[in-house]
Design an enzyme around this catalytic site. Structure first.
Site, PDB file in Angstrom:
ATOM      1  N   ILE A  97       0.826  -1.205   0.000  1.00 21.18           N
ATOM      2  CA  ILE A  97       0.000   0.000   0.000  1.00 21.18           C
ATOM      3  C   ILE A  97       0.860   1.255   0.000  1.00 21.18           C
ATOM      4  O   ILE A  97       0.462   2.280  -0.573  1.00 21.18           O
ATOM      5  CB  ILE A  97      -0.991   0.005   1.189  1.00 21.18           C
ATOM      6  CG1 ILE A  97      -1.960   1.191   1.059  1.00 21.18           C
ATOM      7  CG2 ILE A  97      -0.266   0.055   2.511  1.00 21.18           C
ATOM      8  CD1 ILE A  97      -2.706   1.292  -0.260  1.00 21.18           C
ATOM      9  N   GLY A 316      -5.281  -7.312   1.452  1.00 18.03           N
ATOM     10  CA  GLY A 316      -5.707  -6.302   2.414  1.00 18.03           C
ATOM     11  C   GLY A 316      -4.864  -5.053   2.261  1.00 18.03           C
ATOM     12  O   GLY A 316      -4.426  -4.723   1.153  1.00 18.03           O
ATOM     13  N   GLU A 317      -4.657  -4.328   3.367  1.00 16.48           N
ATOM     14  CA  GLU A 317      -3.845  -3.105   3.364  1.00 16.48           C
ATOM     15  C   GLU A 317      -4.446  -1.994   2.517  1.00 16.48           C
ATOM     16  O   GLU A 317      -3.752  -1.028   2.201  1.00 16.48           O
ATOM     17  CB  GLU A 317      -2.425  -3.361   2.837  1.00 16.48           C
ATOM     18  CG  GLU A 317      -1.591  -4.337   3.590  1.00 16.48           C
ATOM     19  CD  GLU A 317      -0.192  -4.485   2.992  1.00 16.48           C
ATOM     20  OE1 GLU A 317       0.198  -3.648   2.138  1.00 16.48           O
ATOM     21  OE2 GLU A 317       0.509  -5.433   3.375  1.00 16.48           O
ATOM     22  N   ALA A 318      -5.690  -2.101   2.079  1.00 21.09           N
ATOM     23  CA  ALA A 318      -6.296  -1.142   1.146  1.00 21.09           C
ATOM     24  C   ALA A 318      -5.729  -1.274  -0.255  1.00 21.09           C
ATOM     25  O   ALA A 318      -5.963  -0.411  -1.107  1.00 21.09           O
ATOM     26  CB  ALA A 318      -6.140   0.299   1.633  1.00 21.09           C
ATOM     27  N   SER A 319      -5.013  -2.360  -0.527  1.00 18.41           N
ATOM     28  CA  SER A 319      -4.362  -2.504  -1.834  1.00 18.41           C
ATOM     29  C   SER A 319      -5.367  -2.635  -2.967  1.00 18.41           C
ATOM     30  O   SER A 319      -5.139  -2.124  -4.075  1.00 18.41           O
ATOM     31  CB  SER A 319      -3.417  -3.710  -1.824  1.00 18.41           C
ATOM     32  OG  SER A 319      -4.116  -4.900  -1.472  1.00 18.41           O
TER      33      SER A 319
END
Length: 351
Positions: A97, A316-319
């Site tokens: 991210i 995840g991680e907003a990726s």
């Protein structure tokens, strides 16, 4: 257990700007509907932003991190210390991210709302009630005070983004064991069998997935969680600090009339929590992608969501949200920049 502000009504999108955007789409030099979802998302952003020209340029990314006591039950392929190690990686620019946010020109804030880290860390905002949740297979994950505190941490994180004057915001997460907490929350709220929700997370095999589902099933029974259990009680029983913070942040962003580009499975569970706590936030949610995590499709269906992309992501991680952001930017560019039939002296469709 939860602060009163979380129930305050969110503004409604602008119906007038939606109609105006639809009218403009009908006049652009293309067959109506030929740009598919690009047309739809531009119209939606115009309504949400109450703008003639929607935009997706100023987009802060806020990543919430927390640790999970349930990780002691072997529900993740990685040890708990990875969460804190990844905080350093986020702050140092080496995480996915961080690379995506830099490439897209998005400011990135990392917030420790409950990792096992002790003290301050360079490049990380620390705003946590405790270091990690308790193991919800043997006791409540959180106290009511923890739930209230961390929902306020989400509100505070949103307030810090105001200087960016966001066109929209993205929230992400990091926490070893958090797919287990998210799956437990979803199973309780949706009355689903854990086996229908549980996925591979960080890379579990079939045996690991079965063990994870059994841990969740036993915990739901232990805590007496059903679809009728109040949301706040579900969060105290099996919740994760970063998940609750994101739910609070989603409501707080919607109350400021900021659209939220929702990431994958865990953020979608936070969105499910947010909409259960405050249904008026739902129109402010745009869904970026369909994760490879098994339960994501179930949660998306419950939210009536249509994600923009499907690339088998499960990091995840907003990726996923960051990966979908260029599509929103292109949708806005097309809506704002294309000529109308009249401007281009092109004949329109015959009646």
């Amino acid at each position: 257990m939860l602060p009163d502000w979380i129930n305050s009504e969110c503004p409604a999108p602008s119906g007038a700007h939606r109609e105006s955007a639809l009218a403009r789409q009908a006049q652009l030099t293309k067959p109506l509907g030929a740009l598919g979802r690009l047309e739809e998302v531009a119209v939606e952003l115009a309504a949400l932003q109450a703008a003639e020209k929607p935009a997706a340029e100023r987009v802060p990314v806020v990543l919430f991190a927390g640790d999970h006591g349930i990780a002691a039950q072997g529900v993740s392929a990685y040890p708990p210390e990875v969460t804190v190690q990844m905080l350093h990686n986020f702050a140092g620019g080496g995480a996915a991210i961080a690379v995506l946010a830099h490439s897209l020109g998005c400011p990135l804030e990392v917030v420790d709302v409950g990792t096992l880290a002790d003290g301050q860390m360079r490049g990380v905002v620390v705003d946590k009630p405790r270091r990690g949740t308790r193991d919800f297979s043997v006791e409540q994950a959180l106290t009511p005070a923890d739930v209230a505190f961390v929902s306020e941490a989400g509100l505070r994180a949103v307030a810090r983004q105001a200087d960016h004057a966001p066109d929209l915001v993205i929230f992400g997460e990091m926490g070893i064991g958090n797919t287990t907490s998210a799956a437990a929350i979803a199973a309780a709220l949706l009355a689903c069998a854990p086996a229908d929700i549980v996925g591979s997370g960080t890379g579990l095999d079939a045996e690991g997935r079965a063990r994870k589902a059994k841990v969740i099933e036993d915990a739901l029974t232990r805590h007496g969680l059903t679809a009728a259990t109040p949301v706040a009680e579900v969060l105290a029983a099996v919740g994760g600090l970063e998940i609750i913070a994101m739910a609070g942040a989603i409501v707080a962003a919607a109350q400021r009339s900021w659209p939220v580009l929702v990431d994958g499975f865990i953020v979608s569970v936070a969105a499910l929590v947010a909409t259960r706590l405050n249904p008026s936030c739902r129109p402010w949610l745009l869904f970026s992608h369909r994760s490879a995590e098994r339960g994501h499709a179930v949660v998306l269906d419950a939210l009536g969501a249509r994600p923009l992309i499907d690339l088998d992501l499960r990091l995840g991680e907003a990726s996923g949200a960051a990966t979908a952001l260029p599509i929103l930017r292109l949708a806005c560019a097309l809506h704002n920049g294309m000529a109308t039939f009249a401007e281009a002296a092109v004949s329109g469709r015959e009646a």
